[in-house]
Design an enzyme around this catalytic site. Structure first.
Site, PDB file in Angstrom:
ATOM      1  N   ARG A 122      49.896  35.866  50.747  1.00  0.00           N
ATOM      2  CA  ARG A 122      49.683  37.010  49.853  1.00  0.00           C
ATOM      3  C   ARG A 122      49.312  38.218  50.700  1.00  0.00           C
ATOM      4  O   ARG A 122      48.505  38.088  51.616  1.00  0.00           O
ATOM      5  CB  ARG A 122      48.538  36.734  48.852  1.00  0.00           C
ATOM      6  CG  ARG A 122      48.764  35.582  47.868  1.00  0.00           C
ATOM      7  CD  ARG A 122      49.739  35.902  46.730  1.00  0.00           C
ATOM      8  NE  ARG A 122      49.374  37.039  45.930  1.00  0.00           N
ATOM      9  CZ  ARG A 122      48.515  37.011  44.907  1.00  0.00           C
ATOM     10  NH1 ARG A 122      47.918  35.881  44.565  1.00  0.00           N
ATOM     11  NH2 ARG A 122      48.255  38.097  44.215  1.00  0.00           N
ATOM     12  N   ASN A 134      43.157  47.047  42.956  1.00  0.00           N
ATOM     13  CA  ASN A 134      42.964  45.964  41.990  1.00  0.00           C
ATOM     14  C   ASN A 134      44.263  45.822  41.199  1.00  0.00           C
ATOM     15  O   ASN A 134      45.221  46.566  41.396  1.00  0.00           O
ATOM     16  CB  ASN A 134      41.763  46.257  41.068  1.00  0.00           C
ATOM     17  CG  ASN A 134      41.350  45.048  40.250  1.00  0.00           C
ATOM     18  OD1 ASN A 134      41.328  43.922  40.757  1.00  0.00           O
ATOM     19  ND2 ASN A 134      41.037  45.249  38.984  1.00  0.00           N
ATOM     20  N   ASP A 137      40.671  43.564  44.820  1.00  0.00           N
ATOM     21  CA  ASP A 137      41.268  42.786  45.898  1.00  0.00           C
ATOM     22  C   ASP A 137      40.976  43.383  47.260  1.00  0.00           C
ATOM     23  O   ASP A 137      41.051  42.698  48.277  1.00  0.00           O
ATOM     24  CB  ASP A 137      42.776  42.681  45.692  1.00  0.00           C
ATOM     25  CG  ASP A 137      43.079  41.883  44.444  1.00  0.00           C
ATOM     26  OD1 ASP A 137      43.024  42.466  43.344  1.00  0.00           O
ATOM     27  OD2 ASP A 137      43.316  40.679  44.561  1.00  0.00           O
ATOM     28  N   ALA A 172      40.879  37.077  44.660  1.00  0.00           N
ATOM     29  CA  ALA A 172      40.653  37.284  46.092  1.00  0.00           C
ATOM     30  C   ALA A 172      39.665  36.269  46.697  1.00  0.00           C
ATOM     31  O   ALA A 172      39.993  35.633  47.705  1.00  0.00           O
ATOM     32  CB  ALA A 172      40.195  38.725  46.328  1.00  0.00           C
TER      33      ALA A 172
END
Lengths: 362, 362
Positions: free
Chosen positions: B91, B252, B242, B56
């Site tokens: 993303r 995560n 994340d 991240a």
């Protein structure tokens, strides 16, 4: 069950010669169906150790035929003892191995040497036939659990870990027996197949046998099982087991415990399917009393599959300087288990229920 | 941190030309350290999407430099907007991506076109420098948690999932920052590195970076993490994230939730390390409000590694007729999280604690 429409068992005596033993080399699946001819006990011991045959019930059946092969070469007391020792040391966790060998020993020891070979083959076949009948009964026990989720053609989502299918037994499987039965009876069953690292028995064996029999399924990483439960895509979990204690603790493929935790956290039934021969009546506490096999780190650091050119290749997936550890099983405490699916019916995972249902064995 | 003794960051501006951006192609790790030169925004967007850069915080820094590269080609309002959109869509789960892009937009929009390029590079560098300082602060926050288990040279066993190391950030890492700091300060730290299927960031990235820096570690299958806790071989778990909601729910890498369940079940602390930029103040319920990226089934059905001849090869590990599903993240509910390791200190995983510690952001 069927491979592309043809019914199979996972172990049988060769029809042509009447004595050699045929197995499917499961290390070659899913890429090729290699039928191996086993003619001596050393080869059978290797087949168990190297996991050409695997799955607790099939290991027991294979060991029984291993004894028959040994006696065919030399039916003496000392050779019987050697064979029992050799086969008994192939794998440490599955109780069925010891169970089958003890049964062979009990039947064969009192006999004259001349009578032993035929008796050994007969007993090994009985073990196989009983396994098939037992697993079919497990299927019948588990079927209503699936059917309850499949009203009006609704898709039934079952999650399973590792391979407790027909190729882990002689036929039907344990965890997969109710699934095959539900599928064959027209229910809309779909299986989430966890790949089951590090040996990938889910991806390579369970996916293969479900696919060959025509059961809809989807392979997921082991890591994804909890998430699938969180988002409501799992109706129930069914796994097999390598050993159950008299208190209901369950040893099964590494990672099973994590799925039991997730099932409890999401209020999803977590069922364990097993023949009663898997119960170890001599121990209670699975966490302290079940030996956990530590296998080669190479199973973690490498992965074998089919390369683009069709060859079977092994690739390394961990830096060469990094060590790896590889415990092969874990123990799911009974408190996390919804219940046991046995050949005699559903049973709670605790000592009182188990000893009541299996009074004659406990 | 160091690669074989030489200090690195995971992203930097090329010293020779002063404008192109250098990244380490993480898809090539651990087998080769390929430094890639990125000269335009499309390539940077591809690098994020194809995970040449991942993690991240590093995604945020990469996106910031992507904006700088875009403006160097065309500093107009419309091109700035195109770049923000293009990079924002690479993303879906990591909040840092949106955070970094929003910050770039806010700084750059008011400026004249002439001033934008230099300002964009300066702001991207600030984001990087702040990330390094933030992660170092996370390390200082987490260090005492490790030290508490390492009295008198005792081995401290930390378990981590996926890669939240220096190559997931600009330097230090989040989950690994306290580990590097403990190791560098002479504590006897050992890390259980979960391989983290299906993309194997643990086996290929965490094991690599720990090894290159000299931190003792052992790779295990994701399935083994719970068993390691059951047998007392894990003192604490530290993972990255994340996205964290204002209520403390943690998104995560897929599988993190299962380890949180196991940690709670074994009374082992489960810590999540993060910079405050990872907190999404706009949402509370992680299970309903965090979009979970569904990635290609090929990540599950194939595995890439180094073949015996040294070439990088991909093998298929699932029967060709079996479908696969691949959710990339899961959500760990705040109730399972012992606490958050942040740049401002330890924080309980709940809204009251988070809004108190981050009053200026909440």
């Amino acid at each position: 069950m069927k491979i592309d429409g043809t019914p199979y068992r996972s172990i049988w005596v060769d029809e042509a010669d009447g004595w050699s033993v045929r197995i499917i080399d499961q290390t070659k699946l899913p890429w090729s169906v290699d039928i191996v001819r086993v003619t001596d006990v050393d080869t059978m011991a290797h087949a168990i150790k190297a996991m050409l045959v695997r799955g607790a019930p099939l290991i027991g059946a294979s060991a029984a035929y291993g004894v028959a092969l040994a006696l065919r070469a030399d039916a003496s007391d000392s050779n019987l003892r050697s064979a029992l020792t050799l086969l008994g040391e192939t794998r440490p966790t599955a109780i069925n191995l010891r169970w089958a060998l003890a049964r062979m020993e009990k039947v064969l020891t009192p006999l004259t040497q001349n009578a032993r070979v035929a008796a050994a083959y007969a007993e090994a076949l009985r073990i196989c036939d009983e396994d098939v009948a037992t697993n079919e009964a497990i299927g019948r026990t588990g079927l209503p659990l699936l059917a309850a989720h499949g009203k009006d053609g609704r898709r039934i989502n079952v999650l399973t870990h590792c391979n407790a299918g027909w190729i882990a037994t002689v036929d039907w499987g344990t965890a997969l027996a109710p699934i095959y039965m539900a599928h064959d009876s027209g229910l809309n069953v779909h299986v989430w197949v966890e790949e089951t690292r590090p040996r990938n028995q889910g991806a390579s064996l369970t996916a293969w046998e479900l696919g060959k029999h025509g059961v809809p399924h989807t392979v997921i990483a082991d890591n994804a099982g909890g998430h699938m439960m969180q988002r409501g895509d799992v109706d129930l979990v069914i796994v097999g087991t390598d050993r159950v204690t008299r208190a209901g603790d369950v040893a099964n493929k590494i990672g099973t415990y994590l799925k039991a935790l997730a099932a409890v956290d999401n209020n999803i039934p977590f069922w364990v399917a097993l023949p009663s021969s898997t119960i170890d009546w001599t121990i209670s506490n699975g966490l302290t009393d079940i030996p956990i096999e530590e296998r080669s780190p190479l199973e973690v650091t490498t992965m074998t599959g089919r390369a683009l050119d069709g060859s079977i290749a092994t690739v390394r997936i961990v830096p060469t300087s990094s060590p790896a550890a590889n415990p092969a099983f874990d123990v799911t405490p009974a408190r996390l288990v919804t219940g046991l699916i046995t050949e005699r019916g559903l049973c709670d995972a605790n000592e009182a229920a188990l000893t009541e249902m299996f009074q004659d064995l406990a």
